[in-house]
Design an enzyme around this catalytic site. Sequence first.
Site, PDB file in Angstrom:
ATOM      1  CB  ALA A 118     -82.001  22.720 -22.321  1.00  0.00           C
ATOM      2  NE  ARG A 119     -80.475  26.035 -16.008  1.00  0.00           N
ATOM      3  CZ  ARG A 119     -81.209  25.955 -14.913  1.00  0.00           C
ATOM      4  NH1 ARG A 119     -82.437  26.427 -14.908  1.00  0.00           N
ATOM      5  NH2 ARG A 119     -80.723  25.400 -13.832  1.00  0.00           N
ATOM      6  CD  GLU A 120     -75.802  23.594 -17.518  1.00  0.00           C
ATOM      7  OE1 GLU A 120     -74.973  22.776 -17.954  1.00  0.00           O
ATOM      8  OE2 GLU A 120     -76.405  23.438 -16.438  1.00  0.00           O
ATOM      9  NE  ARG A 175     -80.992  20.865 -13.718  1.00  0.00           N
ATOM     10  CZ  ARG A 175     -79.738  20.921 -13.258  1.00  0.00           C
ATOM     11  NH1 ARG A 175     -78.983  21.957 -13.517  1.00  0.00           N
ATOM     12  NH2 ARG A 175     -79.239  19.933 -12.559  1.00  0.00           N
ATOM     13  CG  ASN A 192     -75.458  15.398 -14.844  1.00  0.00           C
ATOM     14  OD1 ASN A 192     -74.970  14.329 -15.241  1.00  0.00           O
ATOM     15  ND2 ASN A 192     -74.752  16.290 -14.167  1.00  0.00           N
ATOM     16  NE  ARG A 193     -78.970  16.193  -9.593  1.00  0.00           N
ATOM     17  CZ  ARG A 193     -78.113  17.028 -10.197  1.00  0.00           C
ATOM     18  NH1 ARG A 193     -77.484  16.648 -11.302  1.00  0.00           N
ATOM     19  NH2 ARG A 193     -77.874  18.224  -9.693  1.00  0.00           N
ATOM     20  CB  ALA A 246     -72.244  26.848 -18.137  1.00  0.00           C
ATOM     21  CE1 TYR A 247     -73.776  30.915 -12.191  1.00  0.00           C
ATOM     22  CE2 TYR A 247     -75.425  30.200 -13.785  1.00  0.00           C
ATOM     23  CZ  TYR A 247     -75.092  30.773 -12.585  1.00  0.00           C
ATOM     24  OH  TYR A 247     -76.105  31.199 -11.750  1.00  0.00           O
ATOM     25  CE1 TYR A 297     -75.170  19.930  -7.816  1.00  0.00           C
ATOM     26  CE2 TYR A 297     -75.076  22.309  -7.479  1.00  0.00           C
ATOM     27  CZ  TYR A 297     -75.349  21.210  -8.289  1.00  0.00           C
ATOM     28  OH  TYR A 297     -75.787  21.409  -9.573  1.00  0.00           O
TER      29      TYR A 297
HETATM   30 ZN   LIG Z   1     -75.324  21.470 -16.139  1.00  0.00          ZN
END
Ligand SMILES: [Zn+2]
Length: 384
Positions: A118-120, A175, A192-193, A246-247, A297
Amino acid sequence: MKLLGKPSSQTTALLSVCWFFLKILQPVHSYLYDNRYSGDKVIRLTPKTEEEAYALKKIYHNLQIQCWMHHLNKTRSDLIQMFSIGKSYEGRALFILKLGRKSQAYKRAVWMDCGIHAREWIGPAFCQWFVREALLTYRSDPAMRKLLNHLYFYIMPVFNVDGYHFSWTHDRFWRKTRSRSPGIHCRGVDANRNWKVKWCGEGASGHPCDDTYCGPFPESEPEVKAVAKFLRKHRKHIKAYLSFHAYAQMLLYPYSYKHATIPNFGCVESAAHKAVKALRSVHGVRYKYGPASSTLYVSSGSSMDWAYKTGIPYAFAFELRDTGHFGFLLPEMLIRPTCTETMLAVKNITMHLLKKCPKECRRDNSATKQNWAKSHIAEVEIMF
Ligand SMILES: [Zn+2]
Ligand SMILES: *[C@@H]1O[C@H](CO)[C@@H](O)[C@H](O)[C@H]1NC(C)=O
Ligand SMILES: *[C@@H]1O[C@H](CO)[C@@H](O)[C@H](O)[C@H]1NC(C)=O
Protein backbone atom coordinates in the site's frame (compact mmCIF):
# COMPACT_ATOMS: atom_id res chain seq x y z
CA MET A 1 -18.85 20.93 -11.66
CA LYS A 2 -19.64 20.01 -15.23
CA LEU A 3 -22.77 18.02 -15.77
CA LEU A 4 -23.76 16.22 -18.91
CA GLY A 5 -26.92 17.42 -20.65
CA LYS A 6 -29.32 14.80 -19.34
CA PRO A 7 -27.86 12.57 -16.68
CA SER A 8 -29.98 9.57 -17.47
CA SER A 9 -28.43 7.08 -15.11
CA GLN A 10 -26.26 6.74 -12.08
CA THR A 11 -23.28 5.93 -14.30
CA THR A 12 -23.68 9.17 -16.18
CA ALA A 13 -23.81 11.03 -12.90
CA LEU A 14 -20.70 9.25 -11.68
CA LEU A 15 -18.88 9.98 -14.91
CA SER A 16 -19.70 13.65 -14.70
CA VAL A 17 -18.24 13.77 -11.20
CA CYS A 18 -15.27 11.88 -12.63
CA TRP A 19 -14.98 14.46 -15.35
CA PHE A 20 -14.83 17.23 -12.78
CA PHE A 21 -11.98 15.61 -10.89
CA LEU A 22 -10.07 14.70 -14.02
CA LYS A 23 -10.35 18.22 -15.27
CA ILE A 24 -9.07 19.95 -12.15
CA LEU A 25 -6.58 17.38 -11.03
CA GLN A 26 -4.96 16.14 -14.20
CA PRO A 27 -4.73 19.17 -16.46
CA VAL A 28 -2.04 17.48 -18.56
CA HIS A 29 -4.75 15.25 -19.99
CA SER A 30 -7.11 17.98 -20.83
CA TYR A 31 -6.34 18.44 -24.50
CA LEU A 32 -7.65 14.92 -25.09
CA TYR A 33 -11.11 16.11 -24.24
CA ASP A 34 -11.26 19.26 -26.33
CA ASN A 35 -14.84 20.16 -27.13
CA ARG A 36 -16.11 16.86 -25.88
CA TYR A 37 -18.46 18.55 -23.46
CA SER A 38 -19.14 21.81 -25.27
CA GLY A 39 -22.54 23.13 -24.29
CA ASP A 40 -22.42 21.60 -20.81
CA LYS A 41 -23.36 23.55 -17.74
CA VAL A 42 -20.67 24.46 -15.28
CA ILE A 43 -21.48 24.30 -11.60
CA ARG A 44 -18.77 25.50 -9.28
CA LEU A 45 -18.41 23.85 -5.89
CA THR A 46 -16.71 25.97 -3.29
CA PRO A 47 -16.38 24.25 0.05
CA LYS A 48 -17.45 26.71 2.77
CA THR A 49 -16.39 24.78 5.81
CA GLU A 50 -13.51 22.54 6.66
CA GLU A 51 -15.90 19.58 6.80
CA GLU A 52 -17.04 20.26 3.25
CA ALA A 53 -13.47 20.55 2.03
CA TYR A 54 -12.67 17.28 3.78
CA ALA A 55 -15.70 15.57 2.22
CA LEU A 56 -14.67 16.78 -1.23
CA LYS A 57 -11.12 15.59 -0.68
CA LYS A 58 -12.40 12.20 0.42
CA ILE A 59 -14.55 11.84 -2.70
CA TYR A 60 -11.50 12.69 -4.75
CA HIS A 61 -9.39 9.99 -3.10
CA ASN A 62 -12.09 7.43 -3.65
CA LEU A 63 -12.65 8.29 -7.28
CA GLN A 64 -9.44 9.44 -8.74
CA ILE A 65 -7.86 6.43 -10.31
CA GLN A 66 -11.12 4.63 -11.03
CA CYS A 67 -12.52 7.66 -12.83
CA TRP A 68 -9.52 7.82 -15.01
CA MET A 69 -9.85 4.16 -15.97
CA HIS A 70 -13.56 4.49 -16.76
CA HIS A 71 -12.77 7.51 -18.84
CA LEU A 72 -10.09 5.70 -20.87
CA ASN A 73 -12.38 2.72 -21.35
CA LYS A 74 -14.91 5.07 -22.89
CA THR A 75 -12.70 7.37 -24.93
CA ARG A 76 -9.82 5.13 -25.99
CA SER A 77 -11.62 1.90 -26.72
CA ASP A 78 -9.39 1.49 -29.78
CA LEU A 79 -6.49 0.58 -27.48
CA ILE A 80 -7.94 0.03 -24.01
CA GLN A 81 -10.41 -2.27 -22.36
CA MET A 82 -11.17 -2.15 -18.67
CA PHE A 83 -12.58 -5.03 -16.71
CA SER A 84 -12.75 -6.32 -13.18
CA ILE A 85 -11.30 -9.67 -12.03
CA GLY A 86 -13.04 -9.73 -8.68
CA LYS A 87 -13.47 -7.84 -5.46
CA SER A 88 -11.11 -6.89 -2.65
CA TYR A 89 -11.71 -7.88 0.98
CA GLU A 90 -13.59 -4.63 1.55
CA GLY A 91 -15.58 -5.02 -1.66
CA ARG A 92 -13.72 -2.73 -4.05
CA ALA A 93 -13.52 -3.84 -7.68
CA LEU A 94 -10.15 -5.20 -8.83
CA PHE A 95 -9.74 -3.43 -12.14
CA ILE A 96 -7.43 -4.39 -14.98
CA LEU A 97 -6.65 -2.37 -18.08
CA LYS A 98 -5.96 -4.38 -21.21
CA LEU A 99 -3.79 -2.21 -23.41
CA GLY A 100 -2.95 -2.96 -27.04
CA ARG A 101 -4.44 -2.87 -30.50
CA LYS A 102 -7.25 -5.34 -30.78
CA SER A 103 -6.48 -8.25 -33.02
CA GLN A 104 -7.98 -11.58 -33.95
CA ALA A 105 -4.48 -13.00 -34.24
CA TYR A 106 -2.66 -14.61 -31.35
CA LYS A 107 -0.76 -12.05 -29.33
CA ARG A 108 1.69 -12.53 -26.52
CA ALA A 109 0.99 -10.57 -23.39
CA VAL A 110 2.72 -8.80 -20.53
CA TRP A 111 1.31 -8.56 -17.03
CA MET A 112 2.11 -5.50 -14.90
CA ASP A 113 0.92 -4.86 -11.36
CA CYS A 114 1.52 -1.90 -9.10
CA GLY A 115 0.72 -1.29 -5.47
CA ILE A 116 0.87 -4.79 -3.96
CA HIS A 117 2.22 -2.90 -0.96
CA ALA A 118 0.00 0.00 0.00
CA ARG A 119 2.56 2.62 1.05
CA GLU A 120 4.70 2.32 -2.11
CA TRP A 121 2.80 5.08 -3.88
CA ILE A 122 5.25 5.52 -6.73
CA GLY A 123 4.06 2.11 -8.03
CA PRO A 124 0.46 3.07 -8.91
CA ALA A 125 1.80 6.38 -10.23
CA PHE A 126 4.05 4.48 -12.60
CA CYS A 127 1.31 2.15 -13.84
CA GLN A 128 -0.81 5.18 -14.71
CA TRP A 129 2.13 6.90 -16.30
CA PHE A 130 2.83 3.86 -18.44
CA VAL A 131 -0.73 3.78 -19.79
CA ARG A 132 -0.79 7.54 -20.39
CA GLU A 133 2.56 7.54 -22.20
CA ALA A 134 1.64 4.51 -24.26
CA LEU A 135 -1.52 6.22 -25.49
CA LEU A 136 0.21 9.56 -26.10
CA THR A 137 3.16 8.10 -28.02
CA TYR A 138 1.37 5.34 -29.93
CA ARG A 139 1.33 7.40 -33.12
CA SER A 140 4.68 9.14 -32.82
CA ASP A 141 6.96 6.43 -31.41
CA PRO A 142 7.54 3.42 -33.69
CA ALA A 143 8.76 1.28 -30.77
CA MET A 144 5.60 1.91 -28.77
CA ARG A 145 3.43 1.29 -31.83
CA LYS A 146 5.20 -2.02 -32.36
CA LEU A 147 4.67 -3.00 -28.73
CA LEU A 148 0.97 -2.17 -28.70
CA ASN A 149 0.36 -3.73 -32.12
CA HIS A 150 2.03 -7.00 -31.26
CA LEU A 151 1.47 -7.39 -27.54
CA TYR A 152 -1.28 -6.98 -24.99
CA PHE A 153 -0.43 -5.37 -21.66
CA TYR A 154 -2.60 -6.38 -18.73
CA ILE A 155 -2.12 -3.60 -16.22
CA MET A 156 -3.36 -3.56 -12.66
CA PRO A 157 -2.71 -0.02 -11.42
CA VAL A 158 -3.62 -0.77 -7.80
CA PHE A 159 -3.34 -4.36 -6.64
CA ASN A 160 -3.97 -3.82 -2.94
CA VAL A 161 -6.86 -1.35 -3.27
CA ASP A 162 -7.99 -1.57 0.35
CA GLY A 163 -4.50 -1.03 1.74
CA TYR A 164 -3.82 1.77 -0.72
CA HIS A 165 -6.99 3.54 0.33
CA PHE A 166 -6.09 3.06 3.99
CA SER A 167 -2.63 4.53 3.37
CA TRP A 168 -4.31 7.66 2.00
CA THR A 169 -6.86 8.05 4.74
CA HIS A 170 -5.34 6.65 7.95
CA ASP A 171 -1.80 5.37 7.96
CA ARG A 172 0.67 6.53 5.30
CA PHE A 173 2.99 3.61 6.11
CA TRP A 174 0.45 0.81 5.83
CA ARG A 175 1.79 -2.11 3.77
CA LYS A 176 -0.56 -5.08 4.02
CA THR A 177 -4.12 -5.84 2.88
CA ARG A 178 -7.00 -5.00 5.26
CA SER A 179 -8.43 -8.46 5.91
CA ARG A 180 -9.44 -9.70 9.34
CA SER A 181 -8.98 -13.13 10.90
CA PRO A 182 -11.35 -14.33 13.61
CA GLY A 183 -10.04 -13.72 17.10
CA ILE A 184 -7.00 -11.73 15.94
CA HIS A 185 -6.86 -8.01 16.52
CA CYS A 186 -4.16 -7.20 13.94
CA ARG A 187 -5.42 -6.73 10.42
CA GLY A 188 -3.92 -7.47 7.05
CA VAL A 189 -1.67 -9.92 5.23
CA ASP A 190 1.44 -9.18 3.20
CA ALA A 191 0.10 -9.69 -0.34
CA ASN A 192 3.64 -10.45 -1.48
CA ARG A 193 4.05 -13.37 0.96
CA ASN A 194 0.67 -14.97 0.33
CA TRP A 195 1.43 -16.90 -2.89
CA LYS A 196 1.70 -20.64 -3.16
CA VAL A 197 5.44 -20.93 -3.61
CA LYS A 198 7.35 -22.08 -0.52
CA TRP A 199 4.53 -20.33 1.31
CA CYS A 200 5.42 -18.93 4.74
CA GLY A 201 9.02 -20.10 4.56
CA GLU A 202 12.12 -17.98 5.13
CA GLY A 203 11.52 -14.22 4.94
CA ALA A 204 7.83 -14.44 5.80
CA SER A 205 6.17 -14.31 9.19
CA GLY A 206 3.43 -16.46 10.68
CA HIS A 207 2.47 -13.72 13.15
CA PRO A 208 -0.61 -11.70 12.12
CA CYS A 209 0.78 -8.47 13.60
CA ASP A 210 3.96 -8.56 11.53
CA ASP A 211 4.32 -6.60 8.32
CA THR A 212 5.40 -9.73 6.43
CA TYR A 213 2.55 -11.93 7.71
CA CYS A 214 1.98 -14.70 5.14
CA GLY A 215 -1.72 -15.14 5.99
CA PRO A 216 -3.65 -18.17 7.30
CA PHE A 217 -3.14 -20.14 4.04
CA PRO A 218 -1.85 -19.48 0.47
CA GLU A 219 -4.11 -17.19 -1.59
CA SER A 220 -6.14 -16.37 1.52
CA GLU A 221 -6.37 -12.78 0.29
CA PRO A 222 -9.11 -12.24 -2.33
CA GLU A 223 -6.80 -9.89 -4.26
CA VAL A 224 -4.05 -12.53 -4.52
CA LYS A 225 -6.55 -15.25 -5.35
CA ALA A 226 -8.13 -13.22 -8.15
CA VAL A 227 -4.80 -12.36 -9.77
CA ALA A 228 -3.48 -15.93 -9.40
CA LYS A 229 -6.64 -17.23 -11.06
CA PHE A 230 -6.28 -14.75 -13.92
CA LEU A 231 -2.59 -15.55 -14.47
CA ARG A 232 -3.22 -19.31 -14.35
CA LYS A 233 -5.94 -18.90 -16.96
CA HIS A 234 -3.78 -16.81 -19.30
CA ARG A 235 -0.37 -18.30 -18.57
CA LYS A 236 0.06 -19.68 -22.10
CA HIS A 237 0.25 -16.25 -23.68
CA ILE A 238 1.58 -14.15 -20.81
CA LYS A 239 5.35 -14.10 -21.38
CA ALA A 240 6.40 -11.47 -18.87
CA TYR A 241 5.35 -10.69 -15.32
CA LEU A 242 6.39 -7.25 -14.01
CA SER A 243 5.65 -6.12 -10.47
CA PHE A 244 6.39 -2.60 -9.24
CA HIS A 245 7.56 -1.88 -5.72
CA ALA A 246 9.58 0.75 -3.89
CA TYR A 247 12.12 1.55 -2.74
CA ALA A 248 15.70 0.28 -3.38
CA GLN A 249 16.54 0.97 -7.05
CA MET A 250 16.78 -2.65 -8.04
CA LEU A 251 15.60 -4.89 -10.83
CA LEU A 252 15.05 -8.33 -9.38
CA TYR A 253 14.33 -11.72 -10.88
CA PRO A 254 13.75 -15.18 -9.33
CA TYR A 255 14.39 -16.71 -7.03
CA SER A 256 13.28 -14.81 -4.00
CA TYR A 257 12.87 -17.77 -1.72
CA LYS A 258 16.27 -19.45 -2.12
CA HIS A 259 19.79 -18.99 -3.38
CA ALA A 260 19.81 -20.86 -6.69
CA THR A 261 20.06 -20.14 -10.39
CA ILE A 262 16.97 -20.21 -12.59
CA PRO A 263 17.03 -22.48 -15.67
CA ASN A 264 16.78 -19.62 -18.20
CA PHE A 265 19.21 -17.44 -16.26
CA GLY A 266 21.19 -16.32 -19.34
CA CYS A 267 18.18 -14.76 -21.07
CA VAL A 268 16.72 -13.18 -17.96
CA GLU A 269 20.05 -11.83 -16.78
CA SER A 270 20.80 -10.25 -20.12
CA ALA A 271 17.32 -8.69 -20.28
CA ALA A 272 17.86 -7.21 -16.81
CA HIS A 273 21.32 -5.94 -17.70
CA LYS A 274 20.04 -4.12 -20.80
CA ALA A 275 17.00 -2.72 -19.02
CA VAL A 276 19.10 -1.28 -16.21
CA LYS A 277 21.49 0.24 -18.73
CA ALA A 278 18.59 1.78 -20.63
CA LEU A 279 17.17 3.17 -17.37
CA ARG A 280 20.51 4.71 -16.44
CA SER A 281 20.82 6.42 -19.82
CA VAL A 282 17.93 8.78 -18.93
CA HIS A 283 19.02 10.49 -15.69
CA GLY A 284 22.11 8.50 -14.73
CA VAL A 285 20.31 6.64 -11.94
CA ARG A 286 21.94 3.35 -11.05
CA TYR A 287 19.98 0.20 -10.39
CA LYS A 288 21.37 -3.04 -9.01
CA TYR A 289 20.05 -6.16 -10.64
CA GLY A 290 20.14 -9.86 -9.92
CA PRO A 291 18.27 -12.68 -8.20
CA ALA A 292 16.04 -11.23 -5.48
CA SER A 293 17.39 -13.60 -2.81
CA SER A 294 21.00 -12.38 -3.08
CA THR A 295 20.37 -8.81 -4.29
CA LEU A 296 17.67 -7.83 -1.78
CA TYR A 297 16.84 -10.58 0.68
CA VAL A 298 15.28 -14.03 0.84
CA SER A 299 11.49 -13.97 0.90
CA SER A 300 8.98 -16.76 0.40
CA GLY A 301 5.54 -16.75 -1.19
CA SER A 302 6.23 -13.80 -3.52
CA SER A 303 4.22 -13.06 -6.64
CA MET A 304 7.33 -13.02 -8.84
CA ASP A 305 8.47 -16.52 -7.81
CA TRP A 306 4.92 -17.75 -8.22
CA ALA A 307 4.57 -16.25 -11.71
CA TYR A 308 7.85 -17.85 -12.72
CA LYS A 309 6.85 -21.21 -11.29
CA THR A 310 3.55 -20.97 -13.13
CA GLY A 311 5.42 -20.83 -16.45
CA ILE A 312 5.96 -17.13 -17.18
CA PRO A 313 9.57 -17.05 -18.44
CA TYR A 314 10.38 -13.39 -17.72
CA ALA A 315 9.41 -12.52 -14.15
CA PHE A 316 10.73 -9.30 -12.64
CA ALA A 317 10.15 -7.10 -9.65
CA PHE A 318 11.21 -3.47 -9.84
CA GLU A 319 12.15 -1.64 -6.68
CA LEU A 320 11.84 1.96 -7.85
CA ARG A 321 13.48 5.11 -6.42
CA ASP A 322 15.01 5.98 -4.19
CA THR A 323 17.58 4.25 -1.95
CA GLY A 324 16.18 5.52 1.34
CA HIS A 325 16.68 9.27 1.54
CA PHE A 326 12.96 9.91 1.05
CA GLY A 327 11.99 6.24 1.02
CA PHE A 328 8.25 5.75 0.68
CA LEU A 329 7.73 9.52 0.81
CA LEU A 330 9.22 10.18 -2.62
CA PRO A 331 8.47 13.86 -3.31
CA GLU A 332 6.24 14.89 -6.16
CA MET A 333 9.08 16.42 -8.17
CA LEU A 334 10.79 13.03 -8.42
CA ILE A 335 7.73 11.19 -9.74
CA ARG A 336 8.17 12.30 -13.33
CA PRO A 337 11.90 11.46 -13.67
CA THR A 338 11.32 8.12 -11.92
CA CYS A 339 8.49 7.25 -14.29
CA THR A 340 10.37 8.40 -17.38
CA GLU A 341 13.41 6.25 -16.74
CA THR A 342 11.34 3.23 -15.64
CA MET A 343 9.32 3.54 -18.83
CA LEU A 344 12.46 3.04 -20.89
CA ALA A 345 13.44 -0.03 -18.87
CA VAL A 346 9.98 -1.58 -19.31
CA LYS A 347 10.02 -0.90 -23.04
CA ASN A 348 13.47 -2.43 -23.30
CA ILE A 349 12.42 -5.61 -21.48
CA THR A 350 9.18 -6.04 -23.38
CA MET A 351 10.83 -5.46 -26.77
CA HIS A 352 12.49 -8.86 -26.19
CA LEU A 353 9.10 -10.49 -26.47
CA LEU A 354 8.64 -9.33 -30.04
CA LYS A 355 11.47 -11.54 -31.19
CA LYS A 356 10.97 -15.24 -31.52
CA CYS A 357 11.78 -16.69 -28.14
CA PRO A 358 15.04 -18.68 -28.35
CA LYS A 359 14.63 -22.23 -27.11
CA GLU A 360 16.86 -21.73 -24.10
CA CYS A 361 14.78 -18.76 -22.97
CA ARG A 362 11.54 -20.64 -22.79
CA ARG A 363 10.33 -21.69 -19.46
CA ASP A 364 8.07 -24.47 -20.71
CA ASN A 365 10.10 -26.51 -23.20
CA SER A 366 10.88 -30.11 -22.41
CA ALA A 367 14.68 -29.72 -22.37
CA THR A 368 14.33 -27.07 -19.71
CA LYS A 369 11.89 -29.23 -17.83
CA GLN A 370 14.36 -32.12 -17.79
CA ASN A 371 17.23 -29.97 -16.59
CA TRP A 372 14.90 -28.46 -14.11
CA ALA A 373 13.87 -31.85 -12.79
CA LYS A 374 17.49 -32.98 -12.56
CA SER A 375 18.91 -29.98 -10.82
CA HIS A 376 15.93 -29.22 -8.65
CA ILE A 377 14.88 -32.69 -7.68
CA ALA A 378 14.80 -31.77 -4.03
CA GLU A 379 12.06 -29.20 -4.48
CA VAL A 380 9.71 -30.91 -6.87
CA GLU A 381 7.26 -31.18 -4.05
CA ILE A 382 7.35 -27.45 -3.50
CA MET A 383 7.35 -26.36 -7.09
CA PHE A 384 4.65 -28.46 -8.73
ZN1 LIG B 1 6.85 -3.69 -2.00
C1 LIG C 1 -15.65 -0.81 -20.83
O1 LIG C 1 -16.31 -0.52 -22.03
C2 LIG C 1 -17.02 -1.63 -22.57
C3 LIG C 1 -17.54 -1.26 -23.95
O2 LIG C 1 -18.09 0.00 -23.95
C4 LIG C 1 -18.13 -2.03 -21.61
O3 LIG C 1 -18.85 -3.13 -22.11
C5 LIG C 1 -17.48 -2.39 -20.28
O4 LIG C 1 -18.47 -2.70 -19.32
C6 LIG C 1 -16.63 -1.24 -19.77
N1 LIG C 1 -15.90 -1.69 -18.58
C7 LIG C 1 -16.16 -1.21 -17.35
C8 LIG C 1 -15.39 -1.85 -16.24
O5 LIG C 1 -16.94 -0.33 -17.12
C1 LIG D 1 17.87 -1.88 -24.68
O1 LIG D 1 18.92 -1.25 -23.97
C2 LIG D 1 20.21 -1.53 -24.47
C3 LIG D 1 21.22 -0.95 -23.50
O2 LIG D 1 21.02 0.41 -23.29
C4 LIG D 1 20.34 -0.97 -25.88
O3 LIG D 1 21.59 -1.25 -26.42
C5 LIG D 1 19.24 -1.59 -26.75
O4 LIG D 1 19.27 -1.02 -28.02
C6 LIG D 1 17.88 -1.42 -26.12
N1 LIG D 1 16.92 -2.18 -26.90
C7 LIG D 1 15.73 -1.71 -27.23
C8 LIG D 1 14.93 -2.60 -28.10
O5 LIG D 1 15.31 -0.63 -26.84
